[in-house]
Write a protein that holds these residues in place. Structure first.
Motif, PDB file in Angstrom:
ATOM      1  N   VAL A   1       0.837  -1.202   0.000  1.00 21.51           N
ATOM      2  CA  VAL A   1       0.000   0.000   0.000  1.00 21.51           C
ATOM      3  C   VAL A   1       0.870   1.249   0.000  1.00 21.51           C
ATOM      4  N   ILE A   2       0.544   2.198  -0.878  1.00 20.62           N
ATOM      5  CA  ILE A   2       1.201   3.507  -0.881  1.00 20.62           C
ATOM      6  C   ILE A   2       0.107   4.570  -0.936  1.00 20.62           C
ATOM      7  N   GLU A   3       0.172   5.527  -0.014  1.00 14.98           N
ATOM      8  CA  GLU A   3      -0.842   6.586   0.043  1.00 14.98           C
ATOM      9  C   GLU A   3      -0.187   7.959   0.025  1.00 14.98           C
ATOM     10  N   ILE A   4      -0.807   8.856  -0.719  1.00 12.90           N
ATOM     11  CA  ILE A   4      -0.424  10.267  -0.762  1.00 12.90           C
ATOM     12  C   ILE A   4      -1.553  11.061  -0.128  1.00 12.90           C
ATOM     13  N   ASP A   5      -1.322  11.581   1.070  1.00 15.20           N
ATOM     14  CA  ASP A   5      -2.347  12.349   1.781  1.00 15.20           C
ATOM     15  C   ASP A   5      -3.659  11.564   1.879  1.00 15.20           C
ATOM     16  N   ASN A   6      -3.543  10.290   2.207  1.00 11.46           N
ATOM     17  CA  ASN A   6      -4.667   9.361   2.397  1.00 11.46           C
ATOM     18  C   ASN A   6      -5.333   8.908   1.101  1.00 11.46           C
ATOM     19  N   PHE A   7      -4.817   9.298  -0.057  1.00 12.90           N
ATOM     20  CA  PHE A   7      -5.314   8.804  -1.341  1.00 12.90           C
ATOM     21  C   PHE A   7      -4.385   7.705  -1.855  1.00 12.90           C
ATOM     22  N   ASP A   8      -4.952   6.689  -2.492  1.00 12.49           N
ATOM     23  CA  ASP A   8      -4.128   5.697  -3.167  1.00 12.49           C
ATOM     24  C   ASP A   8      -3.239   6.406  -4.171  1.00 12.49           C
ATOM     25  N   ASN A   9      -1.938   6.079  -4.180  1.00 14.24           N
ATOM     26  CA  ASN A   9      -0.982   6.846  -4.994  1.00 14.24           C
ATOM     27  C   ASN A   9      -1.264   6.787  -6.487  1.00 14.24           C
ATOM     28  N   ARG A  10      -2.038   5.801  -6.930  1.00 10.37           N
ATOM     29  CA  ARG A  10      -2.326   5.686  -8.364  1.00 10.37           C
ATOM     30  C   ARG A  10      -3.572   6.459  -8.774  1.00 10.37           C
ATOM     31  N   SER A  11      -4.243   7.077  -7.815  1.00 13.42           N
ATOM     32  CA  SER A  11      -5.465   7.832  -8.115  1.00 13.42           C
ATOM     33  C   SER A  11      -5.134   9.228  -8.643  1.00 13.42           C
ATOM     34  N   ILE A  12      -6.080   9.808  -9.344  1.00 15.80           N
ATOM     35  CA  ILE A  12      -5.918  11.167  -9.862  1.00 15.80           C
ATOM     36  C   ILE A  12      -5.763  12.164  -8.722  1.00 15.80           C
ATOM     37  N   ASP A  13      -6.518  11.952  -7.644  1.00 13.11           N
ATOM     38  CA  ASP A  13      -6.431  12.858  -6.484  1.00 13.11           C
ATOM     39  C   ASP A  13      -5.017  12.892  -5.928  1.00 13.11           C
ATOM     40  N   ALA A  14      -4.363  11.729  -5.863  1.00 17.76           N
ATOM     41  CA  ALA A  14      -2.990  11.663  -5.353  1.00 17.76           C
ATOM     42  C   ALA A  14      -2.016  12.335  -6.316  1.00 17.76           C
TER      43      ALA A  14
END
Length: 230
Positions: free
Chosen positions: A56-69
């Motif tokens: 699991v990798i998260e950017i500010d609680n978003f999955d890192n592969r998401s547009i939000d991240a």
């Protein structure tokens, strides 16, 4: 905030990352240290969403592969990858439009800061490696990312650019940004880091927080060489 939790990546039979876990908090500068081949580039590419991995990798609680991240993430690669036939100004304009950044003079301020204002009409292929690196830094900073990764950022930079980049690190920290610097050169990170993670053979072998050394505590340099030269 950046969270890397139990991440593993295998290339055929080679385990490049083996159950890697670490965190970088808001307003924190973390350094990822390790010799060549330690697995630093693989974990960075995984954070950027460029590789498939387990964990699991998260950017500010978003999955890192998401547009939000991806909207929150900035990246300065070790090897600049500019477009040969775009000028410096066009590179910056491309990033501005892609991230929908307001045209508020930020481009000119960044180019001036890194002594690129007079190179605005130069094509990417006409720039030295050091100038290309400075353009990469400016492009990464332009969208004002919340999490930013620097991969060997000092390589090829002139003394003025190194001085400015070190100032940028401190400013990002003061602004509450999350900063991860990957390098194998300890002397380039000096004393502005908050936490260091030392990698070897695809694993995080040790972590160290930056605080006044006690008589019995190893320095970062001592710990690094103890682990990497074992």
């Amino acid at each position: 905030m950046l969270v890397v939790d139990s991440v593993s990546k295998k290339y055929k039979k080679t385990l490049a990352n083996d159950d890697v876990s670490f965190e970088v908090n808001d307003g924190e500068i973390a350094v990822l240290l390790g010799p060549n081949g330690a697995g630093k580039s693989t974990i960075i590419k995984s954070i950027l969403g460029l590789l498939k991995y387990e964990g699991v990798i998260e950017i500010d609680n978003f999955d890192n592969r998401s547009i939000d991240a991806k909207k929150l993430l900035g990246y300065v690669p070790e090897v600049p990858a500019l477009y040969d036939m775009l000028t410096v100004g066009e590179h910056m304009e491309f990033i501005r439009r892609a991230y929908k950044v307001e045209d508020n003079g930020r481009i000119d301020k960044l180019l001036e800061r890194f002594e690129l204002a007079d190179k605005k009409k130069k094509l990417g292929k006409e720039l030295s490696k050091g100038m290309q690196q400075k353009v990469s830094i400016c492009c990464a900073l332009l969208p004002d990312p919340k999490v930013i990764i620097f991969d060997e950022p000092m390589v090829g930079l002139d003394p003025h650019a190194i001085k400015e980049l070190k100032s940028v690190f401190k400013e990002l920290k003061e602004q509450g940004k999350t900063v991860l610097i990957s390098t194998h050169m300890i002397d380039t990170v000096e004393d502005y880091w908050d936490v260091a993670y030392i990698m070897k053979n695809g694993k995080i072998m040790a972590s160290k927080h930056n605080k006044p050394e006690s008589g019995s505590e190893k320095t970062l340099e001592e710990l690094f060489f103890e682990i990497t030269e074992a």
